[in-house]
Motif scaffolding. Structure first.
Motif, short mmCIF file in Angstrom:
data_model
loop_
_atom_site.label_atom_id
_atom_site.label_comp_id
_atom_site.label_asym_id
_atom_site.label_seq_id
_atom_site.Cartn_x
_atom_site.Cartn_y
_atom_site.Cartn_z
N ALA A 44 0.83 -1.21 0.00
CA ALA A 44 0.00 0.00 0.00
C ALA A 44 0.86 1.26 0.00
CB ALA A 44 -0.93 -0.01 1.22
N LEU A 45 1.92 1.27 0.81
CA LEU A 45 2.79 2.44 0.86
C LEU A 45 3.52 2.64 -0.46
CD1 LEU A 45 3.77 4.72 2.67
CD2 LEU A 45 5.61 3.23 3.46
N PHE A 46 3.93 1.54 -1.09
CA PHE A 46 4.58 1.66 -2.40
C PHE A 46 3.62 2.22 -3.43
CE2 PHE A 46 5.56 -0.19 -6.56
CZ PHE A 46 6.84 0.28 -6.74
N THR A 47 2.38 1.77 -3.40
CA THR A 47 1.38 2.28 -4.35
C THR A 47 1.12 3.76 -4.13
OG1 THR A 47 0.36 0.08 -4.36
CG2 THR A 47 -0.93 1.90 -5.26
N ILE A 48 1.05 4.17 -2.87
CA ILE A 48 0.82 5.59 -2.56
C ILE A 48 2.00 6.44 -3.04
CG2 ILE A 48 0.59 7.23 -0.66
CD1 ILE A 48 -0.90 5.05 0.87
N SER A 49 3.21 5.95 -2.84
CA SER A 49 4.39 6.74 -3.19
C SER A 49 4.56 6.94 -4.68
CB SER A 49 5.65 6.08 -2.61
OG SER A 49 5.88 4.83 -3.23
N LEU A 50 3.91 6.10 -5.50
CA LEU A 50 4.03 6.26 -6.95
C LEU A 50 3.44 7.58 -7.42
CD1 LEU A 50 3.16 2.68 -8.26
CD2 LEU A 50 5.41 3.75 -8.10
N PRO A 52 3.29 10.84 -5.88
CA PRO A 52 4.20 11.99 -5.85
C PRO A 52 5.52 11.73 -6.57
CG PRO A 52 4.18 10.91 -3.72
CD PRO A 52 3.11 10.25 -4.54
N TYR A 53 5.95 10.48 -6.60
CA TYR A 53 7.22 10.18 -7.26
C TYR A 53 7.14 10.43 -8.76
CZ TYR A 53 11.31 7.55 -8.82
OH TYR A 53 12.48 7.19 -9.41
N SER A 54 5.97 10.20 -9.36
CA SER A 54 5.82 10.35 -10.81
C SER A 54 5.53 11.78 -11.23
CB SER A 54 4.71 9.42 -11.31
OG SER A 54 3.47 9.74 -10.69
N TYR A 55 5.55 12.73 -10.28
CA TYR A 55 5.34 14.13 -10.66
C TYR A 55 6.40 14.59 -11.66
CZ TYR A 55 1.86 14.92 -7.00
OH TYR A 55 0.73 14.88 -6.23
N MET A 56 7.60 14.01 -11.58
CA MET A 56 8.68 14.44 -12.47
C MET A 56 8.42 14.05 -13.92
SD MET A 56 12.06 13.66 -10.14
CE MET A 56 11.62 11.94 -9.88
N GLU A 57 7.56 13.06 -14.14
CA GLU A 57 7.25 12.59 -15.49
C GLU A 57 5.74 12.66 -15.69
OE1 GLU A 57 8.05 11.65 -19.20
OE2 GLU A 57 9.62 11.85 -17.69
N PRO A 58 5.23 13.76 -16.25
CA PRO A 58 3.77 13.92 -16.35
C PRO A 58 3.08 12.80 -17.11
CG PRO A 58 4.91 16.00 -16.79
CD PRO A 58 5.96 14.94 -16.73
N SER A 59 3.72 12.28 -18.17
CA SER A 59 3.07 11.22 -18.94
C SER A 59 2.88 9.96 -18.10
CB SER A 59 3.89 10.91 -20.19
OG SER A 59 5.21 10.51 -19.83
N HIS A 61 2.76 9.92 -14.83
CA HIS A 61 1.81 10.27 -13.77
C HIS A 61 0.37 10.12 -14.25
CE1 HIS A 61 0.48 12.28 -10.10
NE2 HIS A 61 -0.31 13.03 -10.84
N GLY A 62 0.12 10.47 -15.50
CA GLY A 62 -1.24 10.36 -16.02
C GLY A 62 -1.68 8.93 -16.29
N ARG A 63 -0.72 8.03 -16.49
CA ARG A 63 -1.06 6.63 -16.78
C ARG A 63 -1.18 5.77 -15.53
NH1 ARG A 63 3.03 7.20 -20.79
NH2 ARG A 63 4.40 5.90 -19.50
N LEU A 64 -0.97 6.34 -14.37
CA LEU A 64 -1.07 5.56 -13.14
C LEU A 64 -2.49 5.06 -12.92
CD1 LEU A 64 1.13 7.47 -10.52
CD2 LEU A 64 1.59 5.25 -11.56
N TRP A 65 -2.58 3.96 -12.21
CA TRP A 65 -3.88 3.39 -11.86
C TRP A 65 -4.68 4.41 -11.04
CZ3 TRP A 65 -4.84 0.30 -6.96
CH2 TRP A 65 -6.14 -0.23 -6.96
N THR A 66 -5.94 4.58 -11.40
CA THR A 66 -6.77 5.58 -10.71
C THR A 66 -6.93 5.26 -9.23
OG1 THR A 66 -8.74 4.37 -11.42
CG2 THR A 66 -8.02 6.19 -12.81
#
Length: 330
Positions: A44-50, A52-59, A61-66
């Protein structure tokens, strides 16, 4: 992201294999409870951290699981996960912001003031500065992240350039002849903000490409009302001159002489020279400290000393308590 997921999966499989090695049903049950709780919390913590971590790559970040976005939104107030790194957006998305200083004698023809280390001239390659820390160049990057009013020292820098103060000029160029206004200080100084990108492989002769963004600091001159107002606002006006230190003692004069001799060298070159010199001295000391024992002249003399002639008498034992007379050898 995928590397992190693979690493997490490996750790979970390792923990599961260790659980199968537990003996005894009670211990096995307790280990299963621990594995379930900690494994679920870790996933769960790994899923949550994805998120803010993906803010550096907008594309990405947009493809992450809702579901990850919803889970992060539910616990965001707890601050369980944050963006990665102290300066995770150090150069800024969409280009590296840089402030370029310019000087002029007439207010119409402007000449850029090139720094030793920070990006400026698009045809100059990025220098290697490790382990040196160029303080002024580093602060110029911080100044580019906001308006000049957030960096009061920048107004003082402009004033010193208009006054032609050599200690400040040496912070920009250690070789004063490379400073475009080394013969006479400029009458006007201004600053522009650019965004820099590395050039594409096909662009010959250029390391950078840049785009003008806005005027960072307005054109000012000595006695300009805008400059005087900024100096008063930041408390930089009417300061008493620094106390002149006496340089009559021998140590001070020696240090000044050493500094004058080393001033033509750039700081990274000087530091690497010192590091290699110390390393060479240590290597020589290590080589000289591992001489073979036979190379000692005293040892060679001791080894080649002739043996005493046999007198037929056995020498007395070294123990002083022995009172037996020497025995004659048969």
């Amino acid at each position: 992201m995928w590397l992190g997921a693979a690493s997490l999966g490996w750790e979970l499989l390792t923990a599961l294999w260790r659980w199968t090695q537990v003996r005894g049903w009670l211990r096995k049950l307790w280990a299963a409870v621990q594995l379930s709780i900690f494994g679920t919390a870790t996933v769960a913590l790994f899923t949550i951290s994805l998120v803010p971590y993906s803010y550096m790559e907008p594309s990405t970040h947009g493809r992450l699981w809702t579901g990850a976005h919803r889970l992060f939104g539910a616990v965001e107030h707890l601050q369980l996960a944050n963006s990665y790194g102290l300066f995770r957006r150090m150069t800024g998305l969409g280009g590296r912001p840089e402030v370029v200083l310019e000087g002029s004698y007439d207010g119409h023809h402007w000449t850029e003031i090139e720094f030793m280390y920070k990006p400026g001239n698009v045809s100059r390659p990025p220098p290697v500065v490790v382990p040196h820390q160029p303080r002024l160049d580093w602060q110029m990057w911080f100044a580019a992240l906001g308006p000049h009013t957030h960096s009061p020292w920048f107004t003082s820098l402009v004033l010193c350039l208009l006054q032609g103060k050599e200690p400040v000029i040496l912070l920009i160029q250690n070789d004063v002849t490379r400073y475009p206004f080394h013969k006479q200080p400029p009458n006007f100084v201004r600053a522009q903000r650019y965004k820099y990108w590395f050039s594409q492989p096909g662009e010959q002769g250029q390391w950078w490409r840049r785009q003008w963004v806005e005027e960072f600091f307005p054109p000012v001159s000595l006695g300009d009302p805008t400059l005087d107002m900024l100096l008063r606002q930041f408390g930089l006006q009417d300061k008493s001159p620094p106390r002149v230190r006496s340089s009559s003692n021998t140590l001070t004069q020696a240090l000044h002489w050493v500094r004058r001799q080393l001033s033509p060298l750039e700081a990274p070159t000087l530091l690497w020279g010192l590091i290699f010199t110390v390393g060479a001295i240590r290597i020589v000391q290590a080589l000289l400290g591992h001489r073979p024992s036979g190379s000692c002249p005293a040892a060679r003399k001791e080894n080649h000393r002739p043996a005493p002639k046999d007198s037929g008498v056995t020498p007395a034992p070294t123990n002083s308590s022995s009172s037996q007379p020497p025995q004659r050898r048969k």
